[in-house]
Motif scaffolding. Structure first.
Motif, mmCIF file in Angstrom:
data_model
loop_
_atom_site.group_PDB
_atom_site.id
_atom_site.type_symbol
_atom_site.label_atom_id
_atom_site.label_comp_id
_atom_site.label_asym_id
_atom_site.label_seq_id
_atom_site.Cartn_x
_atom_site.Cartn_y
_atom_site.Cartn_z
ATOM 1 N N ALA A 160 -18.082 -0.881 11.135
ATOM 2 C CA ALA A 160 -17.195 -1.737 10.341
ATOM 3 C C ALA A 160 -17.738 -3.156 10.269
ATOM 4 O O ALA A 160 -17.620 -3.823 9.229
ATOM 5 C CB ALA A 160 -15.790 -1.733 10.946
ATOM 6 N N GLY A 161 -18.331 -3.639 11.359
ATOM 7 C CA GLY A 161 -18.915 -4.975 11.347
ATOM 8 C C GLY A 161 -20.069 -5.084 10.358
ATOM 9 O O GLY A 161 -20.195 -6.075 9.630
ATOM 10 N N LEU A 162 -20.915 -4.064 10.325
ATOM 11 C CA LEU A 162 -22.039 -4.070 9.387
ATOM 12 C C LEU A 162 -21.549 -3.968 7.939
ATOM 13 O O LEU A 162 -22.066 -4.644 7.041
ATOM 14 C CB LEU A 162 -22.986 -2.911 9.712
ATOM 15 C CG LEU A 162 -23.704 -2.994 11.065
ATOM 16 C CD1 LEU A 162 -24.532 -1.738 11.295
ATOM 17 C CD2 LEU A 162 -24.579 -4.234 11.153
ATOM 18 N N ILE A 163 -20.546 -3.111 7.726
ATOM 19 C CA ILE A 163 -19.999 -2.961 6.369
ATOM 20 C C ILE A 163 -19.328 -4.250 5.920
ATOM 21 O O ILE A 163 -19.487 -4.696 4.765
ATOM 22 C CB ILE A 163 -19.012 -1.785 6.327
ATOM 23 C CG1 ILE A 163 -19.756 -0.461 6.550
ATOM 24 C CG2 ILE A 163 -18.267 -1.748 5.004
ATOM 25 C CD1 ILE A 163 -18.845 0.732 6.735
ATOM 26 N N ALA A 164 -18.567 -4.876 6.830
ATOM 27 C CA ALA A 164 -17.898 -6.136 6.488
ATOM 28 C C ALA A 164 -18.921 -7.211 6.137
ATOM 29 O O ALA A 164 -18.710 -8.013 5.221
ATOM 30 C CB ALA A 164 -17.015 -6.593 7.647
ATOM 31 N N ALA A 165 -20.039 -7.230 6.853
ATOM 32 C CA ALA A 165 -21.088 -8.204 6.535
ATOM 33 C C ALA A 165 -21.702 -7.902 5.177
ATOM 34 O O ALA A 165 -21.964 -8.820 4.383
ATOM 35 C CB ALA A 165 -22.163 -8.181 7.621
ATOM 36 N N ALA A 166 -21.929 -6.628 4.874
ATOM 37 C CA ALA A 166 -22.512 -6.247 3.587
ATOM 38 C C ALA A 166 -21.592 -6.620 2.432
ATOM 39 O O ALA A 166 -22.056 -6.990 1.342
ATOM 40 C CB ALA A 166 -22.806 -4.745 3.569
ATOM 41 N N LEU A 167 -20.269 -6.528 2.661
ATOM 42 C CA LEU A 167 -19.292 -6.858 1.619
ATOM 43 C C LEU A 167 -18.903 -8.333 1.628
ATOM 44 O O LEU A 167 -18.031 -8.749 0.868
ATOM 45 C CB LEU A 167 -18.036 -5.993 1.801
ATOM 46 C CG LEU A 167 -18.243 -4.483 1.610
ATOM 47 C CD1 LEU A 167 -16.970 -3.716 1.959
ATOM 48 C CD2 LEU A 167 -18.669 -4.177 0.174
ATOM 49 N N GLN A 168 -19.549 -9.107 2.518
ATOM 50 C CA GLN A 168 -19.305 -10.552 2.644
ATOM 51 C C GLN A 168 -17.867 -10.862 3.054
ATOM 52 O O GLN A 168 -17.282 -11.858 2.628
ATOM 53 C CB GLN A 168 -19.657 -11.269 1.336
ATOM 54 C CG GLN A 168 -21.119 -11.137 0.968
ATOM 55 C CD GLN A 168 -21.499 -11.896 -0.295
ATOM 56 O OE1 GLN A 168 -20.640 -12.316 -1.061
ATOM 57 N NE2 GLN A 168 -22.797 -12.089 -0.508
#
Length: 281
Positions: A160-168
């Motif tokens: 979720a942290g990586l996805i949240a970073a990818a989605l800004q």
């Protein structure tokens, strides 16, 4: 702050109280579900028939009951905070005291959700950080009780942290989040093996590596030093306090996960840089 934002934050706080009530179920049942799964796997590997459970046991079934008398908790006895106050902290059937941690988990989750919505507004970012907060509250309590950090929570938290970073949805670039996850895992993995080679003992579990990797994914690699510093200092203070008060559990150890989780929540609320300012660095 505009009234509308306060109302949105209050709505987030109410949602947090409800989620906190569910987290109490997760904290109690998930470790038992893991134990059942391990027992079934051990029986399968040894060629024995697994013991048949009388009824299913998961996060939804059976209904919540008093652990002392078996009284099935009615819906109006399970309203976050209010039911605890109305029942004066006791079971409605037998009068056995209800653990104070139940309302504290609800209150803490409600306060964290309130902060997330107040800080990020009604947005996907606020929802992401609410999920982050709920995961850390559950992990802290489970690890304190059982010294377990379930993959069912740590791994989704990392992704979720990586996805949240990818989605800004976080202020961390994806590359910084990715290397934060890598550095978080490898740093504690190296400490683990160095300690084991020097002492022959295991100083921490693999769940700690995964949790620190997840924190690296949410905050990026530059935040790892202040987070681990805060977790270590608070862990040492609590450990020494328990030792001198004879409060250490059998084996004389204190799980590290709750302090990592606490440092992760502090970093969310105040920012990783503020941790270094507190300790004068």
């Amino acid at each position: 702050m505009p009234l509308e934002l306060w109302l949105d934050a209050a709505l987030g706080g109410v949602l947090g109280l409800l989620v906190g009530s569910f987290l109490n179920v997760v904290i109690y049942r998930l470790p038992k579900m893991m134990e059942r799964q391990w027992a079934a796997e051990c029986a399968e590997f040894s060629g024995q028939a697994a013991a048949a459970d009388a009824q299913p046991f998961n996060l939804m079934v059976p209904r919540s009951r008093c652990q002392a008398c078996g009284h099935a908790i009615r819906w109006y006895e399970n309203v976050p905070l209010l039911s605890y106050l109305a029942l004066r902290g006791k079971c409605a059937a037998c009068g056995t005291p209800i653990g104070l941690r139940y309302p504290l988990v609800e209150l803490a989750t409600g306060a964290l959700f309130f902060f997330c919505v107040r800080h990020w507004g009604l947005s996907p970012a606020a929802l992401a950080w609410c999920g982050y907060s709920a995961a850390l509250v559950a992990l802290a309590c489970i690890d304190w009780d059982t010294t377990l950090l379930p993959d069912d929570i740590t791994l989704p938290l990392l992704w979720a942290g990586l996805i949240a970073a990818a989605l800004q949805w976080t202020p961390v670039p994806l590359s910084t989040a990715l290397w934060g996850a890598v550095a978080g895992y490898l740093s504690l993995w190296l400490v683990y093996w160095l300690f084991k080679l020097l002492t022959g003992k295991e100083g921490m579990g693999y769940g700690d590596f995964k949790l620190f990797a997840a924190l690296g994914a949410w905050f990026g690699w530059p935040a790892l030093v202040p987070i681990i510093l805060m977790a270590s200092v608070i862990g040492a203070i609590v450990g020494l306090t328990l030792k001198f008060s004879s409060g250490l559990r059998e084996g004389g150890y204190v799980p590290f996960g709750p302090f990592l989780a606490g440092a992760g929540l502090t970093a969310m609320v105040f920012g990783p840089a503020s941790i270094l300012q507190v300790v004068g660095l």
